[in-house]
Design an enzyme around this catalytic site. Structure first.
Site: not given
Ligand code: NAD
Length: 736
Positions: A337, A463
């Site tokens: 990520m 997120h």
């Protein structure tokens, strides 16, 4: 005569250059005022003997985005109000309103003087329909020029002559493909489809357009010429006999019959090509009026256009917070990520320090960006120089001191409380006063992580979803003590990287993952009941989900599902999870070694390319299988949509999500919730809360208490409320 939105300049050759440049707007759009002015310009240029022809262009970097969808949304409200009084009169008024743009463009086309559209940038929807009504069309070859009729993406279709003109300029198959998918065309492709006459260098655009008029361009559309023939010969040809019987089947395969507008395009083209042009326009106007009355069109425009825009423009930004210019971002954790978060940040022009445990890991993270830049250069989206500049903005490092001038730090280290605690402390030791710390955790509550922080006011969750460079949503999570400045910085950052934020309060799984796991767990229930796996996957797609739940679980990783269930048991006790679900995932992971796509074995088998993935046959041996005929696909479809929507309703009831727009937009951008519904809450409002609560009761009696309608739903059903009415995002009490 002067106009607000246009200037008109007639040159010595008698060519009027009409420049569309709406004041105070970044993009030109068709509003009622723009239509009035265009109408007046047509009249004025026809009346002025000195004018031989007209070139219309834009004064902005784009040509136009098409019709102002807020105007279309206001037609819905108008129709709803009028319908209550007199349904037939309301439909007639809607029909007349819808015909306004059609009539205006037909007037332009038949005004007797040649018009050329000089397309200098993005030209979408109504603007392309207007251009198609012009007698000549020239586009610049700049990369920014994109042409499209994208209406279907928001539940409507090109209703100002688009279906009739495109299908009379290009072959029916290309016309259908273009309009039912809403795809963007480059100028070269549009010319190859015969939608443009010329593609020229940007500085030649206006001269080339004027030259067409000087060369004697006829002010008559091809379909108004005697003896006009439809490309390919129309409907009654051998080629058409191949296309038309298959077209509805292909559309059904792609849309499962969920999109009335896509079907209407097929009907408009099929019926319109068999009649004279003006009759074709009437057919289109009728279908457009019909589509505008559908719940799908209303909900899609609201969520996919209006709400998405409002959230993108900071609808949830706290008042009184000055705008923050984010100059430098730190990303800690250069793994799957973090590497992509660094890339999207640098792509937005922001400098990034990318930190990992050692220089080697940090540099490896940067190499992910290098791969993405190479791809973009290959696809012509970036020049070599732009790619090099983007990469120069990412500095790999293993030294936290390099974060001392960051405005924002995002951590994306292992999903482990202790590892995160150490990182929070290390970052805060160097982070300047006023800078914000964000966690990209997917499962750990933000308030809990913030306990490790000396400044929980400056602590927030951002997120991301994978793949970060493609997914348009970010979920911003407020911890108990998160302050307004942290929220403002997070939203300013999300805006800078051009993603759409939803702001949610803290809870296990936040909003998106709570809903996603309901979807996956419903599929587990179906497997356990013995529903054939292929039926589970197909029913989900027929319900409008882009990816089947088993396929999605493979992407997420089956062992992650197991870990999440185990964490829930550890934190909340045995009853927090369904024991049968635990048995299923444990058998998949621990007995069968099937972890999902990552080890090429999950609910699907993933053979080496080019072979396609297929459902793992061994899955059928887990549970006695039902016969396909004994399974009702309609009920499977309902179960998927209802279980997700019900979870979303719970998040509203618990105060996790406070704005219905965020639940709707988040559900579509986050996990592709059946877009034709307009999102999870529009799905409920669309059928009516009472009908939804009744459906929940029915499903609960057959499939378990997790379908029981909540107290809020029962109360709303009893009072006849809607989510958009009770939780009105605009603060005005009005039923949606
Ligand atoms: P990953 O294992 O690919 O990457 C984690 C990286 O953090 C590794 O490069 C590791 O070397 C580095 N790291 C570990 N400890 C560190 C430390 N003390 N200092 C600096 N770097 C350290 O994991 P990932 O999939 O990228 O997940 C990272 C975070 O993002 C997790 O919190 C996860 O829950 C969250 N997340 C993941 C996804 C997903 O789809 N994988 C989606 C959303 C959020």
């Amino acid at each position: 005569m002067t106009y607000t939105n246009f200037t008109v300049d007639t040159d010595a050759d008698g060519i009027a250059l009409v420049t569309w440049d709406m004041p105070g707007k970044s993009m030109n759009v068709f509003t009622a005022e723009v239509m009035d002015e265009l109408n007046a310009i047509i009249d004025a240029t026809v009346a002025d003997k000195a004018v031989k022809g007209v070139v219309i262009t834009s004064g902005k970097s784009s040509f136009s985005g098409g019709a102002d969808l807020s105007m279309i949304k206001s037609m819905f409200s108008f129709y709803q109000d009028e319908k209550a009084k007199d349904p037939a009169a309301a439909a007639q008024k809607l029909f007349d309103l819808v015909g306004r743009m059609t009539g205006l463009f037909r007037k332009l086309e038949t005004c007797g003087k040649p018009w050329v559209s000089a397309i200098n940038g993005t030209c979408m929807g109504g603007a392309l329909e207007m251009s198609l009504a012009c007698h000549g069309r020239v586009a610049s070859n700049a990369k920014s020029v994109k042409l499209a009729l994208p209406e279907v993406k928001v539940g409507i279709f090109p209703g100002a002559g688009g279906t009739q003109r495109v299908s009379r300029l290009t072959d029916a198959q290309s016309a259908l493909q273009m309009m039912t998918t809403g795809q963007s065309l480059t100028a070269t492709r549009a010319k190859a489809m015969n939608l443009l006459h010329q593609v020229v260098e940007p500085d030649q655009l206006i001269p080339a357009a004027k030259q067409m008029i000087k060369d004697g361009l006829k002010p008559v559309a091809p379909w108004d010429e005697k003896g006009f023939k439809v490309p390919g010969g129309g409907i009654w040809t051998p080629a058409s006999a191949q296309l038309w019987p298959a077209a509805p089947a292909i559309l059904r395969r792609e849309t499962s019959g969920n999109y009335p507008a896509a079907l209407a395009i097929l009907k408009c083209v099929y019926e319109g090509l068999q009649v004279p042009f003006d009759t074709g326009l009437k057919i289109e106007q009728r279908y457009f009026t019909q589509v505008l009355q559908t719940t799908e069109a209303y909900s899609m425009i609201r969520s996919l256009f209006i709400s998405m825009q409002e959230l993108g423009k900071g609808a949830r930004r706290p008042a009184g917070q000055p705008k923050n210019e984010i100059k430098k971002v730190g990303v800690v954790g250069a793994g799957f990520m973090g590497a992509s978060i660094a890339y999207v940040t640098a792509a937005a022009g922001i400098s990034v320090t990318l930190i990992d445990r050692d220089m080697e890991a940090a540099t490896k993270g940067k190499s992910v960006g290098e791969g993405l830049v190479k791809d973009s250069i290959g696809k012509g989206r970036l020049t070599q120089d732009e790619g090099a500049a983007l990469l120069a903005r990412i500095t790999p490092s293993a030294d936290y001191a390099d974060l001392s001038d960051a405005n924002l730090v995002i951590e994306a280290v292992f999903e482990d409380r202790e590892v995160k605690k150490a990182v929070i402390e290390a970052v805060e030791a160097v982070l300047p006063e006023g800078a914000i710390f964000a966690s990209n955790t997917s499962t750990l509550p933000i308030s809990g992580l913030a306990r490790n922080s000396k400044r929980p006011v400056d602590f927030i969750g951002i997120h991301f979803f994978s793949p970060v460079e493609k997914m348009m949503l970010t979920e911003v999570i407020l911890g108990k003590e998160t302050g307004d400045k942290a929220l403002a910085v997070a939203l300013d950052y999300v805006a800078a990287i051009k993603k759409t934020p939803i702001v949610v309060n803290d809870t296990r799984g936040f909003f998106v993952n709570r809903c996603v796991f309901r979807y996956i767990h419903e599929a587990y229930d179906m497997l356990i009941e013995g529903v054939p796996p292929a039926m589970i996957e197909n029913a989900a797609k027929m319900a409008g989900m882009p990816v089947g739940p088993l396929s999605l679980n493979d992407e997420v990783a089956v062992d992650l599902s197991m870990k999440i269930l185990k964490a829930a048991v550890a934190d909340l006790g045995e009853n927090a999870v369904d024991a049968k679900h635990m048995q299923l995932v444990t058998r998949m992971v621990e007995t069968e070694g099937r972890l999902g796509r990552k080890n090429s074995k999950g609910f699907y088998d993933y053979p080496p390319k080019p072979a396609k993935k297929s459902l793992w046959p061994g899955l059928k041996d887990f549970y006695p299988q039902k016969k396909a005929d004994d399974v009702d696909v309609k009920v499977l479809k309902q179960r998927f949509l209802v279980t997700i929507a019900l979870e979303a309703a719970r998040t509203i009831e618990e105060g996790i999500v406070t704005d219905p727009r965020e639940a709707d937009v988040g559900s579509i951008l986050g996990f592709g919730f059946a877009p034709y519904t307009g999102g999870v809450l529009s799905y409920i409002d669309g059928m009516g809360v009472k009908a939804f609560a009744n459906l929940c009761e029915t499903l609960a009696s057959a499939y378990g208490d997790h379908f029981k309608p909540t107290a809020l739903l029962q109360e709303m059903a009893q009072k006849g409320e809607t989510f958009y009415g009770r939780f009105d995002p605009y603060g005005v009490k009005a039923a949606a």
